[in-house]
Write a protein that holds these residues in place. Structure first.
Motif, mmCIF file in Angstrom:
data_model
loop_
_atom_site.group_PDB
_atom_site.id
_atom_site.type_symbol
_atom_site.label_atom_id
_atom_site.label_comp_id
_atom_site.label_asym_id
_atom_site.label_seq_id
_atom_site.Cartn_x
_atom_site.Cartn_y
_atom_site.Cartn_z
ATOM 1 N N GLN A 610 0.805 -1.220 0.000
ATOM 2 C CA GLN A 610 0.000 0.000 0.000
ATOM 3 C C GLN A 610 0.840 1.273 0.000
ATOM 4 N N SER A 611 2.144 1.145 -0.104
ATOM 5 C CA SER A 611 3.002 2.334 -0.090
ATOM 6 C C SER A 611 3.503 2.703 -1.483
ATOM 7 N N GLN A 612 3.520 1.739 -2.406
ATOM 8 C CA GLN A 612 4.013 2.019 -3.744
ATOM 9 C C GLN A 612 3.430 1.029 -4.738
ATOM 10 N N ILE A 613 3.552 1.386 -6.006
ATOM 11 C CA ILE A 613 3.069 0.512 -7.064
ATOM 12 C C ILE A 613 4.048 0.576 -8.230
ATOM 13 N N ALA A 614 4.365 -0.589 -8.788
ATOM 14 C CA ALA A 614 5.251 -0.670 -9.947
ATOM 15 C C ALA A 614 4.420 -0.595 -11.214
ATOM 16 N N MET A 615 4.753 0.369 -12.067
ATOM 17 C CA MET A 615 4.010 0.591 -13.313
ATOM 18 C C MET A 615 4.785 0.027 -14.499
ATOM 19 N N MET A 616 4.101 -0.797 -15.281
ATOM 20 C CA MET A 616 4.703 -1.348 -16.480
ATOM 21 C C MET A 616 4.832 -0.256 -17.551
ATOM 22 N N PRO A 617 5.692 -0.471 -18.554
ATOM 23 C CA PRO A 617 5.825 0.520 -19.635
ATOM 24 C C PRO A 617 4.516 0.730 -20.386
ATOM 25 N N ARG A 618 4.331 1.964 -20.845
ATOM 26 C CA ARG A 618 3.172 2.337 -21.668
ATOM 27 C C ARG A 618 1.870 1.784 -21.088
ATOM 28 N N SER A 619 1.578 2.148 -19.867
ATOM 29 C CA SER A 619 0.388 1.618 -19.220
ATOM 30 C C SER A 619 -0.292 2.675 -18.362
ATOM 31 N N ILE A 620 -1.565 2.421 -18.095
ATOM 32 C CA ILE A 620 -2.355 3.251 -17.194
ATOM 33 C C ILE A 620 -2.996 2.329 -16.165
ATOM 34 N N VAL A 621 -2.936 2.731 -14.910
ATOM 35 C CA VAL A 621 -3.548 1.978 -13.820
ATOM 36 C C VAL A 621 -4.537 2.889 -13.105
ATOM 37 N N VAL A 622 -5.734 2.362 -12.842
ATOM 38 C CA VAL A 622 -6.743 3.102 -12.072
ATOM 39 C C VAL A 622 -6.924 2.388 -10.743
ATOM 40 N N LEU A 623 -6.658 3.113 -9.655
ATOM 41 C CA LEU A 623 -6.821 2.583 -8.308
ATOM 42 C C LEU A 623 -8.030 3.228 -7.647
ATOM 43 N N CYS A 624 -8.671 2.470 -6.772
ATOM 44 C CA CYS A 624 -9.849 2.957 -6.066
ATOM 45 C C CYS A 624 -9.678 2.705 -4.577
ATOM 46 N N GLY A 625 -10.005 3.708 -3.756
ATOM 47 C CA GLY A 625 -9.970 3.544 -2.308
ATOM 48 C C GLY A 625 -11.230 2.857 -1.824
ATOM 49 N N GLN A 626 -11.077 1.635 -1.293
ATOM 50 C CA GLN A 626 -12.210 0.850 -0.806
ATOM 51 C C GLN A 626 -11.863 0.218 0.532
ATOM 52 N N PRO A 627 -12.876 -0.198 1.301
ATOM 53 C CA PRO A 627 -12.568 -0.982 2.510
ATOM 54 C C PRO A 627 -11.835 -2.252 2.126
ATOM 55 N N GLY A 628 -10.868 -2.645 2.932
ATOM 56 C CA GLY A 628 -10.088 -3.835 2.624
ATOM 57 C C GLY A 628 -10.968 -5.058 2.468
ATOM 58 N N ASN A 629 -10.752 -5.828 1.393
ATOM 59 C CA ASN A 629 -11.572 -7.025 1.155
ATOM 60 C C ASN A 629 -10.788 -8.312 1.316
ATOM 61 N N GLY A 630 -9.491 -8.180 1.598
ATOM 62 C CA GLY A 630 -8.693 -9.367 1.815
ATOM 63 C C GLY A 630 -8.349 -10.132 0.568
ATOM 64 N N VAL A 631 -8.710 -9.610 -0.612
ATOM 65 C CA VAL A 631 -8.369 -10.270 -1.874
ATOM 66 C C VAL A 631 -7.065 -9.676 -2.373
ATOM 67 N N PRO A 632 -5.946 -10.387 -2.238
ATOM 68 C CA PRO A 632 -4.658 -9.802 -2.606
ATOM 69 C C PRO A 632 -4.468 -9.738 -4.106
ATOM 70 N N GLU A 633 -3.589 -8.833 -4.508
ATOM 71 C CA GLU A 633 -3.209 -8.750 -5.912
ATOM 72 C C GLU A 633 -2.343 -9.947 -6.257
ATOM 73 N N GLU A 634 -2.334 -10.329 -7.519
ATOM 74 C CA GLU A 634 -1.512 -11.449 -7.950
ATOM 75 C C GLU A 634 -0.054 -11.207 -7.579
ATOM 76 N N GLU A 635 0.581 -12.239 -7.067
ATOM 77 C CA GLU A 635 1.957 -12.114 -6.592
ATOM 78 C C GLU A 635 2.915 -11.696 -7.693
ATOM 79 N N SER A 636 2.677 -12.173 -8.911
ATOM 80 C CA SER A 636 3.644 -11.947 -9.993
ATOM 81 C C SER A 636 3.383 -10.676 -10.784
ATOM 82 N N SER A 637 2.388 -9.881 -10.382
ATOM 83 C CA SER A 637 1.982 -8.767 -11.225
ATOM 84 C C SER A 637 2.866 -7.543 -11.079
ATOM 85 N N ARG A 638 3.684 -7.450 -10.042
ATOM 86 C CA ARG A 638 4.457 -6.230 -9.810
ATOM 87 C C ARG A 638 5.938 -6.540 -9.598
ATOM 88 N N GLU A 639 6.487 -7.421 -10.380
ATOM 89 C CA GLU A 639 7.874 -7.818 -10.210
ATOM 90 C C GLU A 639 8.802 -6.815 -10.869
#
Length: 658
Positions: A610-639
């Protein structure tokens, strides 16, 4: 029977106005002798020739009261000093019922009266504010002419009507039609100098778009199915659109030879006779007169610019938008924003120095007029061609590829034209998703060019004005081929409608005017609260604080963070702090394509970090502030590697961490 004109009868407009006893006829002509010619339908020789009287002439306007004639079943025209002259104010034109008939080149046309009552029932114009509008621009013929369209009456007003369920599913609120007035699509040769008697001949080319002189009061007859009058079919289309809470906006081309009064009368006529909802003004329209016309106050009016007209327009007494709801009465003018297309295409392909343009266009929404944003329009490359071609390919226009602009701001993603390489095809779809997000997440009113939602191509032609064929006709088979793109656009339109932070009624102020602790909109760089606009930068974060927006259901909106990385290298962004109990969730990630990169708000994965996000080349990411749902992001998505300064440094740049 004809009668002498009284002074009050001169208040009738130019053209033929039916009355209970017959018709009032006014025509503008500079000759010495003017006559009315009446024809029985289909006959070549005039059944009667009636001369206008000199005593009934005022200036260059000749007038006549005609009684005792069955005008509904007749055609007419005028003769001025022996020369044939059609009625420029004709409500219906005969002789052009068949599209592209080269055999009629140079032949005169006649006029008819618009007859028959039409039951509008309880028809009401939707009057949708610009902040809630989604506009879909199409060509009447090209929209359904391809056999793959699946409609009964291809290339007609009826064909559009059959596609209303599709438009409703997509989520558009208005259709904008290219010129539908009676223009001559058959292009002819110009008389050679010194040979005034030379007859025009067909060149074999078609004026497909319809720009040029036209009968401004008459509908294009060949856009009808032929089963009934095109005027009735068009009215049925407008009524059907209104029934689905959708608007119909017409493009009008003015040559500059029309007087301001004539132009106003034309627009008022279409407003009253056909119940249309707005006009796109091209050519040489008297914008100052149009902007100040009280009859058009609640009518959408598009032009390239309104600033000069607004400066000169006298005060009307209408209040400027305040703190209440901004209605169409408050703001009915709109600017056709060609700079958006140019700047956002340059940003998309990675040009330097475009972040200020991104910040500007994403928030632009003036108080005095609306802004129509688009990534593609009739003149230029489609969105699919924008990511498939580096250069224009107008060879089929037979002008040695010299026509059309050389400034397309396009990038072929590695190979010119169609390709079998999956890597390039995936990158093109990724870039398309980026382009759609740039369009639909900007505050102005988005306009979508028909077919862009399923990857329509014109084979690189950026000036298809004469292409009445596969180049300009929509190939509806692409709807299945590129179903993922269509679903992405449909979902994005619904997402925009749901979240008011992306279509506020007024331009964001970039300040905390509600004492929420955050501005309504704020800009960020790789370190939060530290935007970087240097010329070489290609990454920016835009934070939309939820308390300044309203959802579709009237509740408070969510906080959104849109991250843009238009660089061909990865970047890591720090994340702003959210109110207690909320965490960042991923709604869109274009690096994963139109299908896998859309998560949906109910199943949006929570960012693991929750402190940073890795952005892939030529991409757009939309984040939304929501109550925590406990569904984690894919482990391999931000390497991606962390920035040199470390995540703590980025997080500490948020003033809420102090």
């Amino acid at each position: 029977m004809t009668g002498r004109k009284n002074r009050h009868e001169l208040l009738y407009p130019l053209g033929v106005t039916p009355t209970e006893e017959g018709a009032e006829i006014l025509v503008q002509a500079e000759g010495k002798k003017v006559s009315l010619l009446l024809f029985r339908r289909g006959e070549k020789k005039a059944a009667e020739v009636i001369d206008f009287q000199e005593r009934d002439r005022v200036g260059d306007v000749w007038s006549m009261t005609l009684k005792g004639y069955d005008l509904e079943n007749m055609e007419y025209g005028f003769q001025c000093d022996g020369q044939w002259m059609p009625d420029p104010c004709a409500r219906m034109v005969t002789g052009r019922e068949k599209w592209g008939d080269l055999s009629r080149a140079g032949k005169p046309v006649r006029a008819r009266l618009l007859t028959g009552e039409f039951d509008w029932e309880d028809d009401v114009r939707p009057e949708i504010p610009y902040s809630d509008s989604i506009i879909y621009r199409l060509h009447v013929r090209g929209f359904t002419k391809h056999r793959s369209s699946g409609v009964k009456d291809r290339g007609t007003f009826g064909g559009i009507r059959e596609k209303i369920p599709y438009l409703k599913e997509l989520g558009v609120t208005a259709v904008e039609l290219l010129p539908v007035t009676e223009f001559d699509e058959v292009m002819v040769t110009e008389p050679a100098a010194g040979l005034p008697g030379q007859k025009p001949e067909a060149t074999g080319r078609i004026n497909y778009w319809g720009y040029g002189p036209s009968f401004l009061y008459a509908l294009k007859a060949s856009y009808g199915s032929g089963e009934t009058e095109p005027e009735r079919e068009f009215k049925e289309l407008v009524k059907a659109l209104h029934r689905e809470n959708m608007e119909c906006i017409l493009e009008f081309y003015f040559t500059g030879k029309e007087s301001p009064g004539d132009v106003l009368h034309v627009l008022r006529y279409w407003l009253q006779e056909y119940h249309v909802d707005g006009f796109r003004l091209t050519g040489f329209a008297p914008r100052e007169a149009i902007a100040g016309d009280p009859f058009l106050r609640c009518t959408k009016l598009f032009a390239d610019s309104w600033e000069e007209a607004l400066e000169r327009r006298p005060k009307t007494g209408y209040p400027m938008p305040g703190d209440g709801k901004v209605t169409l009465r408050d703001k009915h003018l709109a600017e056709y924003n060609g700079r958006f297309e140019e700047d956002m295409r340059r940003l998309l392909k990675g040009d330097e120095g475009m972040l200020n343009s991104l910040a500007f266009h994403s928030r632009r929404n003036p108080a005095e007029y609306g802004v129509i944003n688009y990534m593609a329009n009739t003149n230029g490359m489609t969105m699919m061609d924008m990511v498939s071609y580096d250069r224009k390919h107008n060879e089929d226009n037979h002008e040695d590829n010299r026509d059309g602009t050389d400034h397309n701001y396009s990038w072929n993603c590695g190979e010119e034209g169609p390709t079998r390489k999956k890597r390039i095809r995936d990158l093109r779809k990724q870039q398309l998703c980026n382009g759609f997000l740039l369009l639909f997440l900007s505050q102005g009113t988005p306009l979508l060019l028909a077919g862009d939602e399923f990857g329509n191509s014109q084979e690189g032609n950026n000036n298809a004005y004469c292409q009445d064929n596969r180049i300009s006709w929509l190939d509806w088979r692409l709807l299945e081929t590129n179903r993922d793109i269509f679903e992405f656009v449909k979902g994005l339109i619904a997402f925009r409608k749901k979240h008011g932070v992306f279509h506020m009624e007024r331009e964001p102020r970039i300040m905390d005017y509600r004492s929420c602790g955050r501005p309504d909109v704020s800009y960020h760089g790789e370190y939060v609260w530290r935007p970087e606009f240097e010329n070489f930068r290609r990454q920016l974060g835009i934070l939309y604080w939820g308390e300044y927006g309203t959802k579709e259901d009237g509740s408070q909106d969510d906080t959104m963070y849109v991250l843009y990385n238009m660089h061909w290298e990865p970047h890591v962004f720090g994340l702003p702090h959210l109110p207690k109990g909320q965490t960042w969730h991923v709604l869109y990630d274009t690096s994963k394509g139109p299908e896998k990169g859309v998560y949906g708000e109910t199943a949006a994965p929570e960012l693991k970090d929750q402190s940073q996000i890795a952005m892939m080349p030529r991409s757009i990411v939309v984040l939304c502030g929501q109550p925590g749902n406990g569904v984690p992001e894919e482990e391999s998505s931000r390497e991606l590697p962390a920035p040199a300064a470390g995540p703590e440094a980025k997080a500490s740049a948020d003033p809420s961490a102090v």
